[in-house]
Enzyme design. Structure first.
Site, PDB file in Angstrom:
ATOM      1  CG  HIS A  12      -0.240   0.351   2.505  1.00  0.00           C
ATOM      2  ND1 HIS A  12       0.577  -0.562   3.164  1.00  0.00           N
ATOM      3  CD2 HIS A  12      -0.211   1.493   3.243  1.00  0.00           C
ATOM      4  CE1 HIS A  12       1.049   0.006   4.256  1.00  0.00           C
ATOM      5  NE2 HIS A  12       0.587   1.244   4.332  1.00  0.00           N
ATOM      6  CB  SER A 108       4.859  -6.091 -15.205  1.00  0.00           C
ATOM      7  OG  SER A 108       5.596  -5.323 -16.140  1.00  0.00           O
ATOM      8  CB  SER A 109       3.040  -4.609 -20.188  1.00  0.00           C
ATOM      9  OG  SER A 109       4.010  -3.623 -19.890  1.00  0.00           O
ATOM     10  CB  CYS A 110       8.086  -6.627 -18.553  1.00  0.00           C
ATOM     11  SG  CYS A 110       8.054  -7.317 -16.894  1.00  0.00           S
ATOM     12  CE1 TYR A 137       8.557  -6.681 -10.868  1.00  0.00           C
ATOM     13  CE2 TYR A 137       7.842  -6.264 -13.129  1.00  0.00           C
ATOM     14  CZ  TYR A 137       7.641  -6.163 -11.767  1.00  0.00           C
ATOM     15  OH  TYR A 137       6.503  -5.536 -11.299  1.00  0.00           O
ATOM     16  CE  LYS A 141       5.098  -8.433 -10.381  1.00  0.00           C
ATOM     17  NZ  LYS A 141       4.217  -8.341  -9.192  1.00  0.00           N
ATOM     18  CG  HIS A 180       9.743   1.917 -14.382  1.00  0.00           C
ATOM     19  ND1 HIS A 180       9.270   1.660 -13.121  1.00  0.00           N
ATOM     20  CD2 HIS A 180      10.035   0.703 -14.923  1.00  0.00           C
ATOM     21  CE1 HIS A 180       9.248   0.344 -12.897  1.00  0.00           C
ATOM     22  NE2 HIS A 180       9.717  -0.249 -13.975  1.00  0.00           N
TER      23      HIS A 180
END
Length: 317
Positions: A12, A108-110, A137, A141, A180
């Site tokens: 959070h 994540s889109s990665c 990473y 995910k 990033h």
């Protein structure tokens, strides 16, 4: 998900997690549970299990992760892999074993292949090689997605996996070495303006295309999914539009009113050539983003300036 549901948001204090907490409370969800790292160590399996046994949350949002930009991912692949695997395994397992009725895992889109079709559909997962600059990473995910799907298939758990595009906004990491691209650009341009520098160095050619979503739009999408989506199949969260890194940098310069030049260091890696998510699935359910990129950059810069001026560490962590 009902209004009285007890909702635990892991992570959070991070950018995504803090936005989800804000959105939940703004939507009338008052029974939101959070824990600081000093109160709950997500690396400690027994502590996580004890927390779930005592608190008995109905819903979990897993926004806890070790994140970073190209440099951080390249230099610390062991940490990015092990830390993320440990956190998500502890949370997902404890949720499954302690009566959680719904869990949203943020990936994540990665996770998608480096040379995936553009825009990237959810079906592209595991169809090609990953971008090597952040594969540790991404692999963590992907393991989290598969664990959620395994619990859904084997035990009937309502565990969802959502894949956000590149995020930015309040509570972002603005450190030039670990952040990033967008927060790094905001900081670089800000400091160049203060110093009266004639130019700003940018990694790569400026040609790669990226999609950016304000974190408040992400939070809105997360609550939408918790209220309207019950499938273990991966779903993308993005805006459906992308820009080149050069265009992004130029927009940051315009918002910050910096008049210098951009100098691209082509000896540095570009990363994935393009990464635009196919938003057909989520848009068809009725959700759309609300914050244009220029307005979002202005909001992110205002947050950076406020927290940098206040001497807090979020703007430089």
């Amino acid at each position: 998900m009902e209004i009285p549901s007890k909702i635990f948001v892991a992570g959070h204090r991070g950018m995504a997690g803090s936005a989800v907490v804000r959105r939940l409370r703004a939507g009338g969800y008052e029974n939101v549970v959070v824990r600081a790292r000093s109160e709950l160590d997500l690396f400690d399996r027994s502590a996580v299990e004890q927390f779930f046994r005592s608190e008995r949350p109905d819903v979990v949002v897993d926004a806890a992760a070790r994140v970073g930009g190209i440099i951080a991912n390249f230099e610390k692949p062991v940490e990015f892999l092990l830390d993320n695997l440990t956190i998500q395994n502890n949370l997902i397992r404890a949720a499954a074993e302690n009566g959680v009725t719904k869990l949203l895992f943020l990936g994540s889109s990665c996770i998608y292949p480096k040379l995936a079709p553009q825009p990237i559909p959810e079906s592209a997962l595991l169809t090609g090689a990953l971008e090597p600059t952040n594969d540790a990473y991404a692999l963590a995910k992907i393991a989290g997605i598969k664990l959620c799907q395994a619990y859904a298939r084997e035990y009937g758990k309502n565990f969802l996996s959502a894949m956000p595009t590149n995020l930015y906004g309040p509570n972002d990491n603005f450190d030039p070495h670990t952040s990033h691209v967008l927060p790094a650009l905001i900081r670089k341009v800000h400091e160049a303006k203060l110093a009266g520098a004639k130019d700003v160095p940018i990694w790569g050619t400026g040609c790669p295309r990226r999609e950016f979503l304000h974190v408040d739009d992400l939070a809105d999408a997360c609550v939408f999914l918790l209220e309207n989506y019950d499938s273990p199949e991966v779903i993308n969260i993005g805006c459906g539009e992308d820009v080149t890194i050069r265009e992004l940098a130029e927009t940051v310069c315009e918002v910050l009113e910096y008049r210098g030049e951009l100098v691209f260091d082509t000896s540095k890696p570009d990363g994935t050539p393009r990464k635009l998510l196919d938003m057909t699935k989520l848009f068809a359910l009725g959700w759309k983003p609300k914050i244009p990129l220029r307005d979002g950059i202005r909001n992110a810069y205002a947050w950076f300036m406020e927290h940098r001026a206040a001497g807090t560490d979020q703007a430089s962590r």
